[in-house]
Design an enzyme around this catalytic site. Structure first.
Site, PDB file in Angstrom:
ATOM      1  N   ALA A  86      -1.557  -0.993  -4.075  1.00 25.45           N
ATOM      2  CA  ALA A  86      -2.754  -0.233  -3.717  1.00 25.45           C
ATOM      3  C   ALA A  86      -2.374   1.205  -3.390  1.00 25.45           C
ATOM      4  CB  ALA A  86      -3.446  -0.880  -2.513  1.00 25.45           C
ATOM      5  N   HIS A 119       0.840  -1.190   0.000  1.00 25.76           N
ATOM      6  CA  HIS A 119       0.000   0.000   0.000  1.00 25.76           C
ATOM      7  C   HIS A 119       0.880   1.247   0.000  1.00 25.76           C
ATOM      8  CE1 HIS A 119      -2.239   3.303   1.987  1.00 25.76           C
ATOM      9  NE2 HIS A 119      -3.254   2.839   1.285  1.00 25.76           N
ATOM     10  N   SER A 120       0.623   2.165  -0.923  1.00 25.58           N
ATOM     11  CA  SER A 120       1.348   3.433  -1.015  1.00 25.58           C
ATOM     12  C   SER A 120       2.848   3.157  -1.155  1.00 25.58           C
ATOM     13  CB  SER A 120       1.027   4.297   0.206  1.00 25.58           C
ATOM     14  OG  SER A 120       1.421   5.633  -0.005  1.00 25.58           O
ATOM     15  N   LEU A 121       3.669   3.604  -0.208  1.00 26.52           N
ATOM     16  CA  LEU A 121       5.103   3.303  -0.240  1.00 26.52           C
ATOM     17  C   LEU A 121       5.336   1.804  -0.372  1.00 26.52           C
ATOM     18  CD1 LEU A 121       8.171   3.788   0.322  1.00 26.52           C
ATOM     19  CD2 LEU A 121       7.584   3.677   2.769  1.00 26.52           C
TER      20      LEU A 121
END
Length: 212
Positions: free
Chosen positions: A70, A42-44
């Site tokens: 994501a 997720h993200s990073l």
């Protein structure tokens, strides 16, 4: 593995370079016995999972069944136009709250909690902003890109750009919510046993135990 600077690793020094974190995770994974698995970032975490997969390919180690990213646009070689990782604390907190809505009000209003949250959060942002993406061969791994319909920080075209980074199957899905659409509802709202749609999609992608 637990990220340093969080939960039971709160006292551990945080990473500020994505490549170092990806190296450590690759080493940890390479020491595990082979088993069906997938990566969810997720993200990073999407960039970290991507870079770990690249390292596994280079070392000819078992690859994930699928890479799920994501709230994370496909990596690109250019730096962000408005970096925030080096801003003074209050300006940094304000920018993170405005861009990602990622710091609950109760945490922002508590100096003690913010003192714990700020170092790993700043390190995460700095890793994203200093990430040196080097173009290479597409991954021989399926990629599923998930995005929030109300996430102002990740445009749909950048989610779709993940298709260029795989030589296998690619799919993209948009889910209701903002940057943290993948996270379960807060405990005060979690009165139902229903699995959030985004989590259900991740669970459906899990490999069967007999898969290779």
């Amino acid at each position: 593995m637990r990220m340093p600077g969080r939960e039971d690793r709160l006292a551990a020094p945080v990473y500020d370079e994505l490549s170092h974190l990806a190296d450590e995770i690759t080493e940890a994974i390479s020491a595990l016995p082979p088993a069906p698995h997938l990566f969810v970032g997720h993200s990073l975490g999407g960039y970290v999972a991507f870079e770990v997969t690249r390292r596994l390919v280079d070392r000819q180690l078992p690859l994930p069944h699928k890479l799920i990213v994501a709230a994370c646009g496909a990596p690109r070689g250019t730096k962000p136009k408005s970096p925030i990782g080096q801003l003074p604390d209050q300006d940094f907190i304000d920018e993170v709250s405005n861009r990602y809505d990622g710091i609950p009000a109760a945490v922002r209003e508590s100096p003690e909690l913010m003192a714990m949250v700020l170092p790993p959060l700043r390190a995460d942002i700095q890793m994203i902003e200093t990430y040196e993406y080097i173009a290479g061969e597409p991954l021989p791994v399926d990629i599923l890109a998930l995005g929030g319909t109300n996430d102002p920080g990740v445009a749909v075209h950048r989610l779709n750009a993940w298709r260029e980074l795989t030589s296998r199957h690619f799919a993209m899905r948009l889910m209701p919510g903002g940057h943290f659409f993948l996270h379960p509802a807060p405990r005060r709202e979690a009165t139902s046993k229903a699995v959030p749609p985004a989590i259900a999609m991740v669970l459906a992608a899990l490999p069967e135990l007999g898969d290779q």
